[in-house]
Design a protein around this motif. Structure first.
Motif, PDB file in Angstrom:
ATOM      1  N   THR A 226       1.158  -1.531  -0.091  1.00 54.77           N
ATOM      2  CA  THR A 226      -0.107  -0.095  -0.118  1.00 54.77           C
ATOM      3  C   THR A 226       0.631   1.246  -0.391  1.00 54.77           C
ATOM      4  OG1 THR A 226       0.318   0.292   2.609  1.00 54.77           O
ATOM      5  CG2 THR A 226      -1.224  -1.637   1.333  1.00 54.77           C
ATOM      6  N   TRP A 227       0.411   2.467  -0.945  1.00 56.87           N
ATOM      7  CA  TRP A 227       0.905   3.476  -0.626  1.00 56.87           C
ATOM      8  C   TRP A 227       1.862   4.091   0.978  1.00 56.87           C
ATOM      9  CZ3 TRP A 227       4.135   6.641  -2.927  1.00 56.87           C
ATOM     10  CH2 TRP A 227       4.007   8.122  -2.290  1.00 56.87           C
ATOM     11  N   ALA A 228       1.135   3.327   1.802  1.00 61.02           N
ATOM     12  CA  ALA A 228       0.509   4.482   3.439  1.00 61.02           C
ATOM     13  C   ALA A 228       2.045   3.282   3.717  1.00 61.02           C
ATOM     14  CB  ALA A 228      -0.072   4.111   4.545  1.00 61.02           C
ATOM     15  N   GLY A 229       1.681   2.490   3.778  1.00 59.58           N
ATOM     16  CA  GLY A 229       3.184   0.795   3.679  1.00 59.58           C
ATOM     17  C   GLY A 229       4.471   1.151   3.494  1.00 59.58           C
ATOM     18  N   PHE A 230       4.190   1.962   2.611  1.00 56.00           N
ATOM     19  CA  PHE A 230       5.860   1.925   1.384  1.00 56.00           C
ATOM     20  C   PHE A 230       6.175   2.692   2.060  1.00 56.00           C
ATOM     21  CE2 PHE A 230       6.959   4.163  -1.731  1.00 56.00           C
ATOM     22  CZ  PHE A 230       8.012   3.588  -2.637  1.00 56.00           C
ATOM     23  N   TRP A 231       5.268   3.613   2.078  1.00 52.88           N
ATOM     24  CA  TRP A 231       6.099   5.285   2.785  1.00 52.88           C
ATOM     25  C   TRP A 231       6.850   5.223   4.071  1.00 52.88           C
ATOM     26  CZ3 TRP A 231       8.240   9.341   1.076  1.00 52.88           C
ATOM     27  CH2 TRP A 231       8.583  10.210   2.108  1.00 52.88           C
ATOM     28  N   GLU A 232       5.733   4.099   5.141  1.00 61.08           N
ATOM     29  CA  GLU A 232       6.313   3.714   5.947  1.00 61.08           C
ATOM     30  C   GLU A 232       7.740   3.329   6.448  1.00 61.08           C
ATOM     31  OE1 GLU A 232       5.131   4.930   8.903  1.00 61.08           O
ATOM     32  OE2 GLU A 232       3.612   5.836   7.781  1.00 61.08           O
TER      33      GLU A 232
END
Length: 396
Positions: A226-232
């Motif tokens: 996910t975008w959020a998981g990728f950024w984290e």
């Protein structure tokens, strides 16, 4: 002219020190994520996993040995880059060889030769970046510098930054270098687009993380699908609680860091570094190296790296980046001494330097955690044979 036997002889260290077993700290995880084309701990190390996967398929020895050897090759590559840089900077074969050797024999470098470590690839990137700066500086002196030099630096730096955030240690130094070099570089408006494209291309390996995460690998850290998981994952949120804490212990950590530069197992090598650094004052490289070391000092002061001796062995991995940069003043100090000695006394200096390097190597090898006891060799050798589908290995 440089003897061709000297740099290739660095490869001997791989045969002597690279372990065929799973090692301490992140070693087991990195071997597993490489062998299964997984996703390692933050920031995921996509480029390292891809190269590690290829290395794990080489039909030689054990899987850990193959991935360990890849890490060792990165360190050797960084040392060869350092040797090339020093040879062009000092015009002294003796200074170039021993500057590179004193880096190779340091605790951090030797640990990364013994066992897989992601910082080994960071060291290789650092050596390439310094070579680009040198070529850019020389081209500027002859009026031939153009957009290709900053574009190459931007590309390699973004590869470096996408691999490991320790690249940020070098950013202030590169800003200083660019400020000085752009005055002698032919740049038009359209060239900035090329430099920007080069910078963006260096982040392409990060696309591996969401693509591979959607394929449900055996080992995956975080949720980069996910975008959020990728950024984290890429911003290392899991590690933020460990950074910029316990500032009261900052002076002790800075003291440890200074020792890592000056001790060199034999203090004389550190003295060469001091002499070489003083000779750089006011010069281009004096400003670049001084800025790099200052940014490293700031990180060490603010971070909560332990001052415990056992933990320090782990954190010395990060200091290996500073030791790499410090090898440049060491080589300049050696060069300064060779210029003051007669030709008859150069062999004596070489003999002294060989003794110093042997002492450094002898002392540093105690910090490599090579397996003298613990898991039986048969267990560690067979631990990561090709895994059956769905197999799960917990390593800590």
């Amino acid at each position: 002219k440089s003897p061709t036997i000297a740099p290739p002889s660095f490869l001997i260290l791989i045969g002597v020190f690279t372990s065929p077993f799973v090692g301490p700290h992140d070693s087991a995880e990195l071997v597993l994520s490489s062998a299964t084309l997984g996703i390692a701990h933050a920031p995921g190390y996509p480029l390292f996993n891809l190269l590690g996967f290829l290395a794990s398929k080489v039909p030689i020895s054990t899987i850990p040995a193959r991935v360990n050897a890849l890490s060792a090759l990165f360190v050797i590559g960084a040392s060869l880059g350092l040797y090339t840089f020093l040879l062009r900077l000092t015009k002294s074969t003796v200074a170039a060889i021993f500057g590179a050797l004193f880096f190779l024999g340091s605790r951090g470098a030797l640990r990364q030769i013994a066992y897989v470590d992601t910082l080994s690839l960071a060291l290789l990137f650092l050596s390439i970046e310094f070579l680009i700066l040198l070529f850019w500086q020389r081209a500027g002196e002859t009026g031939k510098a153009d957009w290709r030099y900053p574009a190459a630096l931007a590309f390699v730096f973004s590869l470096h930054l996408g691999h490991h955030q320790t690249a940020l240690f070098a950013l202030p130094a590169y800003i200083v270098a660019a400020w000085l070099l752009f005055a002698k570089t032919r740049i038009v408006r359209s060239d900035w687009q090329k430099i920007g494209i080069g910078f963006l291309l260096g982040f392409l390996p990060l696309l591996y993380l969401p693509i591979r995460a959607h394929q449900d690998p055996i080992y995956a850290w975080g949720n980069p699908d996910t975008w959020a998981g990728f950024w984290e994952l890429i911003k290392r949120s899991d590690y933020q609680q460990y950074s910029y804490d316990k500032i009261s212990l900052g002076p002790l950590r800075v003291g440890d860091w200074i020792i890592s530069l000056l001790y060199k197992e034999v203090f004389l090598a550190g003295l060469f570094g001091i002499a070489g650094f003083l000779s750089l004052r006011g010069s281009f490289w004096g400003k670049v190296i001084g800025t790099y070391l200052a940014s490293q000092i700031l990180f060490v002061f603010l971070s909560n790296m332990s001052t415990n001796l056992v933990d320090w062995g782990t954190h010395s991995r990060f200091y290996s980046l500073s030791v790499f940069v410090w090898a440049i003043p060491i080589a300049l100090g050696i060069q300064g001494l060779t210029l003051r000695l007669s030709q008859r006394r150069i062999p004596l200096l070489v003999g002294v330097l060989l003794v110093l390097f042997a002492g450094e190597l002898w002392y540093s090898q105690f910090w490599t955690d090579r397996p003298t006891r613990g898991l039986p060799e048969t267990a560690t050798a067979d631990m990561l044979q090709p895994l059956p589908q769905g197999a799960v290995l917990f390593a800590g």
